[in-house]
Design a protein around this motif. Structure first.
Motif, PDB file in Angstrom:
ATOM      1  N   ASP A  30       0.817  -1.220   0.000  1.00 29.59           N
ATOM      2  CA  ASP A  30       0.000   0.000   0.000  1.00 29.59           C
ATOM      3  C   ASP A  30       0.851   1.270   0.000  1.00 29.59           C
ATOM      4  N   VAL A  31       2.091   1.139  -0.482  1.00 26.59           N
ATOM      5  CA  VAL A  31       2.946   2.313  -0.638  1.00 26.59           C
ATOM      6  C   VAL A  31       3.440   2.347  -2.076  1.00 26.59           C
ATOM      7  N   GLU A  33       6.215   4.280  -4.118  1.00 27.47           N
ATOM      8  CA  GLU A  33       7.357   5.171  -3.942  1.00 27.47           C
ATOM      9  C   GLU A  33       8.098   5.250  -5.268  1.00 27.47           C
ATOM     10  N   ASP A  79      -3.582   4.143  -1.108  1.00 19.51           N
ATOM     11  CA  ASP A  79      -2.117   4.034  -1.102  1.00 19.51           C
ATOM     12  C   ASP A  79      -1.462   5.308  -0.564  1.00 19.51           C
ATOM     13  N   GLN A  80      -0.316   5.092   0.059  1.00 13.56           N
ATOM     14  CA  GLN A  80       0.538   6.191   0.471  1.00 13.56           C
ATOM     15  C   GLN A  80       1.476   6.435  -0.709  1.00 13.56           C
ATOM     16  N   ILE A  82       4.820   8.411  -2.321  1.00 10.49           N
ATOM     17  CA  ILE A  82       6.026   9.206  -2.060  1.00 10.49           C
ATOM     18  C   ILE A  82       6.708   9.435  -3.402  1.00 10.49           C
ATOM     19  N   SER A 106       2.406  19.562  -0.104  1.00  4.88           N
ATOM     20  CA  SER A 106       2.748  18.769  -1.285  1.00  4.88           C
ATOM     21  C   SER A 106       2.046  19.272  -2.534  1.00  4.88           C
ATOM     22  N   ARG A 125       4.666  13.959  -0.630  1.00  2.00           N
ATOM     23  CA  ARG A 125       4.015  12.851   0.066  1.00  2.00           C
ATOM     24  C   ARG A 125       2.529  13.113   0.187  1.00  2.00           C
ATOM     25  N   PHE A 126       1.748  12.159  -0.213  1.00  2.00           N
ATOM     26  CA  PHE A 126       0.293  12.290  -0.061  1.00  2.00           C
ATOM     27  C   PHE A 126      -0.345  10.920  -0.137  1.00  2.00           C
ATOM     28  N   LYS A 127      -1.644  10.897   0.204  1.00  2.00           N
ATOM     29  CA  LYS A 127      -2.372   9.651   0.189  1.00  2.00           C
ATOM     30  C   LYS A 127      -3.391   9.694  -0.941  1.00  2.00           C
TER      31      LYS A 127
END
Ligand code: C2O
Ligand code: CU
Ligand code: CU
Length: 457
Positions: A30-31, A33, A79-80, A82, A106, A125-127
């Motif tokens: 769930d990230v 990057e 999701d996170q 980056i 952001s 960075r955001f969701k």
């Protein structure tokens, strides 16, 4: 089929314009990057005559050349995200995530961050809190930097997912190119007045590309208008678009449209089903739209061909339930905020653009409180349309000159036709300072931009 190879001489068409996706370097499910780089690059709009552009590339894939549009940022709901950004341009820049509800730091706008200097880096960075189609672009000298090629799509998947044979994103743009193949660097009075209109129309950075598909195929198209000033008024050889989504995601009630007007900054999601026989070609065209100042009518212009090379079985039925209907309770007591858009050209070397008689950066910020509901009543006093964009939150259109719209959904960018008044309802989002402006970038950079300062509740 020699059409798609460079070997067959007179090549006037290019193959299916697909976009690459930024590689996710984080193993967590769930990230997302990614590494995004902006820098000078070359692309060919005229065969054999490279243009110097500015483009985004995937910092994790040095083997892939920078592209216009840049690689797609893909995530799923929740999701996170980056983004490690590196600026290799000769001037400062930022990245704004148009339509994505990000925290103010952001947002990449002049009110939220110091621009990233040449050689500098910044982490965004955001969701992913909304599913839909969004886009990213610089918010410094937008008229120049976006025109040079800095833009890309953001796709957040999630929610109702119709069964389709292909889910594609198409970014619509235009560039002004010289006979040498280079991008024109001269800015004429008309470019400033209307937003630069190019002489080459692009779909995912390609002129007249060919999309190979199948008779009977149903596809989902995510359309983004990244042009500085051009309005695309799409028509697909008489076939209907089923509009399923706007800027803020899926509609609660899709609708059919013969023509689809997309103003700069807007997004539309459509379902297309190719009726026709194997061997048929369908053209995606843009039709004239009168957006003011007697802009000439060039007649319909084809921007992409769809070739039906085989046949597929009829697609299963579409879902009956789509997105959620937008709700913002308003009544006679809801505060109304009047805004007036205007322009001035007489006696000036450059046209000037205003919101409430002020020109950015010399503006009085609009103030509000997180969670508060307001109606914005925007009167366009100018002799041309202005697509109005608000950062950080979605709004719901109430009426245009008192008439309720035929369809309903969340928007972050809406065209305000010349000499008309549009009202929308908005529930203020996160505390911070959010920009609003015309998305004709020459207008935004010449004053038609303001700031909304939200304090915590
Ligand atoms: Cu796509 Cu402030 O804009
Ligand atoms: Cu934006
Ligand atoms: Cu404008």
């Amino acid at each position: 089929m020699c059409l798609l190879t460079a070997a067959c001489g007179e090549v006037t068409t290019e193959s299916a314009p697909t976009l690459t996706t930024l590689s996710d370097t984080n193993p967590a499910a769930d990230v997302v990057e990614v590494q995004l780089v902006a820098g000078p690059a070359e692309v060919e709009y005229l065969p054999g005559k490279p243009a110097d552009v500015w483009a985004y590339s995937d910092g994790a894939r040095p083997d892939i050349a920078p592209t216009v549009p840049g690689p797609v940022l893909e995530a799923k709901l929740g999701d996170q995200i980056i983004v490690h950004f590196r600026n290799e341009l000769p001037e400062e820049t930022t990245i704004h995530w148009h339509g994505v509800r990000v925290p103010p730091m952001s947002d990449g706008s002049p009110s939220s961050q110091t621009p990233v200097p040449p050689g500098g880096t910044f982490d965004y960075r955001f969701k992913a809190v909304d599913a839909g189609t969004f886009w990213y672009h610089p918010h410094v000298h937008g008229d120049v930097q976006i025109e040079r090629g800095l833009y890309g799509v953001v796709i957040v998947r999630g929610g109702v997912t119709p069964e389709v044979s292909a889910d594609r994103a198409f970014v619509l743009d235009d560039v002004k190119i010289e006979a040498t193949g280079k991008l024109s660097t001269t800015t004429e009075q008309l470019d400033m007045m209307l937003g630069r209109q190019g002489n080459a129309l692009l779909v995912n950075g390609k002129r007249n590309p060919v999309l190979i598909s199948s008779a009977g195929a149903r596809e989902r198209w995510r359309l983004v208008n990244s042009a500085n000033g051009r309005f695309f008024n799409l028509n697909l050889s008489g076939q209907k678009f089923i509009v399923i989504g706007w800027d803020g995601g899926l509609l609660s009630q899709p609708y059919a449209a013969d023509n689809l007007l997309i103003a700069p900054g807007e997004r539309y999601e459509v379902i297309v089903t190719f009726d026709g026989r194997v061997g048929d070609s369908i053209s995606l065209r843009t039709l004239h739209y009168d957006r003011g100042h007697n802009i000439p009518d060039p007649g319909p212009q084809t921007i992409m061909e769809v070739r039906l090379e085989d046949r597929v079985a009829t697609a299963p039925p579409l879902p009956t339930v789509w997105g959620e209907a937008p709700v913002i309770p308003v009544d006679a007591a809801t505060p109304v905020r009047p805004l007036v858009l205007d322009e001035k050209e007489e006696g000036l070397t450059e046209p000037q653009f205003f919101i409430n008689a002020e020109r950015f950066p010399n503006v009085t910020p609009t103030k509000g409180v997180e969670g508060q509901i307001e109606i914005w009543s925007i009167r366009n006093d100018a002799e041309m349309d202005h697509p109005f964009h608000l950062h950080g939150m979605f709004f719901r259109v109430l009426d245009l000159d008192g008439q309720a719209p035929a369809h309903d959904g969340w928007k972050d960018t809406i065209n305000i036709p010349q000499k008309k008044t549009l009202r929308f309802a908005v529930r203020y989002g996160a505390p911070g300072t959010w920009m609003y402006h015309c998305h004709i970038l020459e207008h935004a950079e010449r004053g038609m931009m303001g700031m909304l300062e939200l304090s915590p509740k």
